[in-house]
Scaffold this motif. Structure first.
Motif, PDB file in Angstrom:
ATOM      1  N   ASP A 190     -28.391  -9.299  31.016  1.00 32.68           N
ATOM      2  CA  ASP A 190     -29.459  -9.868  31.835  1.00 32.68           C
ATOM      3  C   ASP A 190     -29.284 -11.378  31.899  1.00 32.68           C
ATOM      4  O   ASP A 190     -29.520 -12.074  30.913  1.00 32.68           O
ATOM      5  CB  ASP A 190     -30.819  -9.522  31.246  1.00 32.68           C
ATOM      6  N   ALA A 191     -28.872 -11.882  33.047  1.00 31.03           N
ATOM      7  CA  ALA A 191     -28.628 -13.319  33.193  1.00 31.03           C
ATOM      8  C   ALA A 191     -29.911 -14.110  33.344  1.00 31.03           C
ATOM      9  O   ALA A 191     -29.874 -15.341  33.433  1.00 31.03           O
ATOM     10  CB  ALA A 191     -27.706 -13.581  34.384  1.00 31.03           C
ATOM     11  N   ARG A 192     -31.060 -13.427  33.385  1.00 26.28           N
ATOM     12  CA  ARG A 192     -32.332 -14.156  33.480  1.00 26.28           C
ATOM     13  C   ARG A 192     -32.747 -14.738  32.133  1.00 26.28           C
ATOM     14  O   ARG A 192     -33.479 -15.735  32.086  1.00 26.28           O
ATOM     15  CB  ARG A 192     -33.427 -13.225  33.997  1.00 26.28           C
ATOM     16  N   ILE A 224     -25.911 -12.404  28.509  1.00 26.45           N
ATOM     17  CA  ILE A 224     -26.035 -12.404  29.974  1.00 26.45           C
ATOM     18  C   ILE A 224     -25.206 -11.315  30.628  1.00 26.45           C
ATOM     19  O   ILE A 224     -25.350 -11.078  31.830  1.00 26.45           O
ATOM     20  CB  ILE A 224     -25.694 -13.784  30.574  1.00 26.45           C
ATOM     21  N   ARG A 261     -22.104 -16.264  34.111  1.00 23.80           N
ATOM     22  CA  ARG A 261     -21.695 -14.867  34.238  1.00 23.80           C
ATOM     23  C   ARG A 261     -20.612 -14.714  35.305  1.00 23.80           C
ATOM     24  O   ARG A 261     -19.650 -13.969  35.122  1.00 23.80           O
ATOM     25  CB  ARG A 261     -22.895 -13.969  34.570  1.00 23.80           C
ATOM     26  N   HIS A 262     -20.754 -15.454  36.402  1.00 22.25           N
ATOM     27  CA  HIS A 262     -19.731 -15.405  37.446  1.00 22.25           C
ATOM     28  C   HIS A 262     -18.392 -15.919  36.915  1.00 22.25           C
ATOM     29  O   HIS A 262     -17.330 -15.311  37.153  1.00 22.25           O
ATOM     30  CB  HIS A 262     -20.173 -16.229  38.652  1.00 22.25           C
ATOM     31  N   ASP A 320     -26.994 -22.790  33.412  1.00 24.28           N
ATOM     32  CA  ASP A 320     -27.114 -21.849  34.530  1.00 24.28           C
ATOM     33  C   ASP A 320     -26.411 -20.555  34.120  1.00 24.28           C
ATOM     34  O   ASP A 320     -25.182 -20.463  34.129  1.00 24.28           O
ATOM     35  CB  ASP A 320     -26.467 -22.454  35.781  1.00 24.28           C
ATOM     36  N   ARG A 321     -27.183 -19.549  33.772  1.00 26.18           N
ATOM     37  CA  ARG A 321     -26.586 -18.313  33.268  1.00 26.18           C
ATOM     38  C   ARG A 321     -25.912 -17.492  34.360  1.00 26.18           C
ATOM     39  O   ARG A 321     -24.917 -16.817  34.113  1.00 26.18           O
ATOM     40  CB  ARG A 321     -27.637 -17.455  32.560  1.00 26.18           C
ATOM     41  N   GLN A 322     -26.442 -17.556  35.586  1.00 29.42           N
ATOM     42  CA  GLN A 322     -25.784 -16.834  36.681  1.00 29.42           C
ATOM     43  C   GLN A 322     -24.391 -17.395  36.932  1.00 29.42           C
ATOM     44  O   GLN A 322     -23.427 -16.641  37.141  1.00 29.42           O
ATOM     45  CB  GLN A 322     -26.631 -16.929  37.956  1.00 29.42           C
ATOM     46  N   ALA A 323     -24.265 -18.719  36.901  1.00 34.92           N
ATOM     47  CA  ALA A 323     -22.959 -19.342  37.104  1.00 34.92           C
ATOM     48  C   ALA A 323     -22.002 -18.997  35.964  1.00 34.92           C
ATOM     49  O   ALA A 323     -20.810 -18.745  36.183  1.00 34.92           O
ATOM     50  CB  ALA A 323     -23.106 -20.859  37.228  1.00 34.92           C
ATOM     51  N   GLN A 337     -40.478 -13.082  39.035  1.00 39.79           N
ATOM     52  CA  GLN A 337     -39.424 -13.469  39.963  1.00 39.79           C
ATOM     53  C   GLN A 337     -39.472 -12.689  41.270  1.00 39.79           C
ATOM     54  O   GLN A 337     -38.757 -13.024  42.212  1.00 39.79           O
ATOM     55  CB  GLN A 337     -38.057 -13.313  39.281  1.00 39.79           C
TER      56      GLN A 337
END
Length: 392
Positions: free
Chosen positions: A164-166, A161, A192-193, A187-190, A243
């Motif tokens: 690419d966090a998708r 991620i 990565r954050h 949740d990959r976006q979370a 998306q």
């Protein structure tokens, strides 16, 4: 001098759950297949990091900097950010883990060999995921950071991620454990954050809501057949295209995910019961769901070759569907034992589809089970303070 370490990871095919599995908590059914990426980690001799792969006709030398790994030759920046990006992400992620653990990075040479191609062409077996898993395993073992399978999966997902966090991580689960797996992603976006704000160890030890893994028994009541459409396809491009549509943020997307989850659960249950009729029904319904998505979004999931692949499976008494994002790559067919598989392969050959002689990759001992989920079951064997932050 530390001895070289060689590890390998299998490719995968998606049996159900395409596109829905991009959403945290949404399930997919994946099968690891017996084609592999093999990675050998050894000491580097001429650079901080040396990458040798069959994707590039010469070794690529890199040096470590405050901006990450940089090529010795400026004209190779495109390779580092393109064909070699997953290997670079693995090394940078492993370096960060060692730094947080109080260890220095090690001179490292990675040599990669891949069987996930047909006549030197990508065929959609998850090569980027397999190389990530194999490289994580080789690098961590080579540098003395022995990790459990669950930790290796988590570290591979964190490396993935950064690019690419998708990406769902389904291919990483298949590469880590082999066999057949019901998988739903965190949740990959979370993540990565959290990784950017609190570090690798914090992200590894955090709660990962949505993550679920369970081994599934392969069916014996049906035979599975895999066919290559003859045309490569980019999953990343298809995901990006979807998306950007209004559909992605619509009620239709939520209904699609709900229906896909029901079909994945029905197919998993049919495998558990070894019910051939239920397997065929669920695969046919999953194909229909993808066809409906294609009509709503104009993604081009069903190419003429993939349509012919599915039609041939139905013509001999089975069911077929694309495997993965569609637009090319592979499809699958499930046949009852009364069906004529030779007839299926003749029909595929007439349509320009190449049957792939794939088998299920042997499951790893202690594979994923219902106990592997959001909260980490295994300890992280590196010195660090206990971190209890969770992903929210």
């Amino acid at each position: 001098m530390t001895a070289p370490v060689t590890r390998r990871a299998p490719g995968k095919l998606l049996i159900s759950g395409e596109y829905a599995v991009l959403t945290p908590g949404q399930p997919a059914l994946i099968a690891a297949v017996d084609r592999y990426v093999t990675v050998t980690a050894a000491p580097a001799h001429h650079a901080d990091v040396e990458l040798i792969t069959d994707l590039v006709d010469h070794p690529v030398a890199l040096h470590r900097s405050h901006h990450g790994l940089q090529p010795h030759r400026p004209h190779e920046v495109g390779l580092v950010r393109g064909l070699l990006a997953h290997l670079v992400a693995v090394v940078e992620t492993a370096d960060q883990l060692r730094a947080e653990s109080g260890s220095e990075p090690a001179p490292l040479r990675l040599t990669v060999r891949s069987d996930l191609h047909e006549n030197a062409t990508k065929i959609g077996l998850g090569s980027s995921g397999a190389v990530t898993v194999a490289a994580i395993h080789a690098v961590t073992d080579f540098t003395g950071t022995s990790l459990s399978a669950e930790m290796r999966f988590r570290l591979a997902l964190l490396a993935s991620i950064t690019l690419d966090a998708r990406a769902s991580g389904a291919d990483l689960a298949a590469g880590t454990w082999g066999g057949w797996i019901r998988y739903s992603p965190p949740d990959r976006q979370a993540l990565r954050h959290l990784m950017h704000t609190s570090g690798i160890i914090a992200a590894l030890r955090a709660c990962w809501p949505g993550l679920s893994l369970r081994a599934v028994t392969p069916p014996s009541a049906v035979s599975l057949h895999y066919g290559w459409s003859g045309r490569p396809s980019s999953t990343t491009a298809k995901i990006g295209q979807l998306q950007q549509t209004a559909w992605w943020h619509s009620a239709a997307h939520r209904r699609f995910c709900a229906h896909s989850g029901q079909l994945t659960d029905a197919l998993t249950d049919a495998f558990d019961r070894d019910d051939a009729a239920a397997v065929r029904t669920a695969v046919d319904a999953a194909s229909g769901l993808l066809h409906s998505l294609d009509q709503q979004t104009a993604l081009g999931i069903f190419t003429p070759a993939l349509t012919a692949l599915c039609d041939a499976a139905r013509a001999v008494g089975g069911a077929g569907k694309p495997s993965g994002a569609g637009g090319g790559d592979c499809g699958i067919a499930v046949l009852p034992h009364t069906a004529d598989s030779d007839d299926l392969h003749r029909r595929w050959a007439a349509a320009g589809i190449t049957p792939l002689g794939l088998r299920t990759a042997t499951p790893q001992p202690g594979g994923p089970h219902s106990g592997i989920g959001p909260r980490l079951a295994s300890a992280l064997p590196v010195p660090a303070a206990q971190i209890t932050r969770t992903v929210s």
